[in-house]
Design an enzyme around this catalytic site. Structure first.
Site: not given
Ligand code: SAM
Length: 212
Positions: A60
């Site tokens: 992000s």
């Molecule tokens: N917090 C992260 C960082 O610091 O890099 C950014 C995360 S990215 C914007 C969103 C993440 O949420 C992705 O890696 C995606 O695979 C994960 N995601 C989406 N749905 C999810 C779920 N139901 N459970 C766990 N992770 C999930």
């Protein structure tokens, strides 16, 4: 340090954009964000943008991380559940601020890579691969829950895992964009506040979007 000037500029930009929590700014000045981006993208790591981390996912924007963390109001030893480990950067900020971090990621290679980076930096945390839209009931309740992917509606299972007085920050909306939303548990009630519109990749799972 070749990234020090860029990191300082990032902090100045965050302050100019209204981030005022000194602990958030201190953590973001301390954690080397360039270690959490893909090889070859290190020089863009401190720019105000989301960057690809593989598997169609992103790390992000710095402002998004700062705003969500500030909204959570982290204090030492607070138990924080993060949904969407991604690159591990947000988890690193939470650890740096003294939180006890529990983080869930649905894409295993991302989870493993993030775990490696966080461990290399000496952080202690618990992580799991699975559907974070259901939270992590085994360690509930939490003082704070941060969802770093966009949910279609208020995630009921997650809100059930929030402690009395606990705060949950979650982007809610359709595929076009979401409203960063704060829930605060007061007894059986949840107070709801709309913070600001942002844009996230989807939260995919039983209490999220159904299809990748
Ligand atoms: N917090 C992260 C960082 O610091 O890099 C950014 C995360 S990215 C914007 C969103 C993440 O949420 C992705 O890696 C995606 O695979 C994960 N995601 C989406 N749905 C999810 C779920 N139901 N459970 C766990 N992770 C999930």
């Amino acid at each position: 340090m070749i990234y020090a000037r860029k990191q300082k500029q990032m902090i100045e930009r965050l302050i100019a954009k209204g981030i005022s929590d000194r602990q958030v700014l201190r953590a973001m000045a301390a954690v080397p964000r360039h270690l959490f981006v893909q090889p070859g993208m290190e020089f863009q790591a401190y720019d105000e943008k989301a960057l690809p981390i593989g598997f169609d996912q992103t790390i992000s924007h710095p402002y998004t991380v700062a705003l969500m963390t500030q909204t959570l109001q982290i204090e030492d030893h607070k138990r924080i559940l993060e949904i969407g480990t991604g690159s591990g950067y947000q988890a690193a900020i939470l650890c740096e601020m003294g939180a006890r971090v529990f983080t869930v990621e649905r894409i295993e290679p991302l989870a493993r890579r993030a775990e490696g980076k966080l461990k290399d930096l000496g952080f202690h945390f618990l992580s799991r691969v699975g559907d974070g839209s259901l939270g992590w009931p085994a360690y509930a309740p939490y003082d704070g829950i941060i969802v770093t992917a966009g949910a279609p509606v208020s995630p009921a299972s997650l809100l059930d895992q929030l402690k009395e007085g606990g705060r949950c920050v979650v982007p809610i909306g359709d595929g076009e964009g979401q409203m960063l939303t704060l829930f605060i548990r007061e007894g059986r009630e949840l107070r709801k506040f709309e913070i600001e519109p942002l844009s996230f990749v989807p939260l995919i799972g039983r209490d999220g979007w159904k299809k990748p």
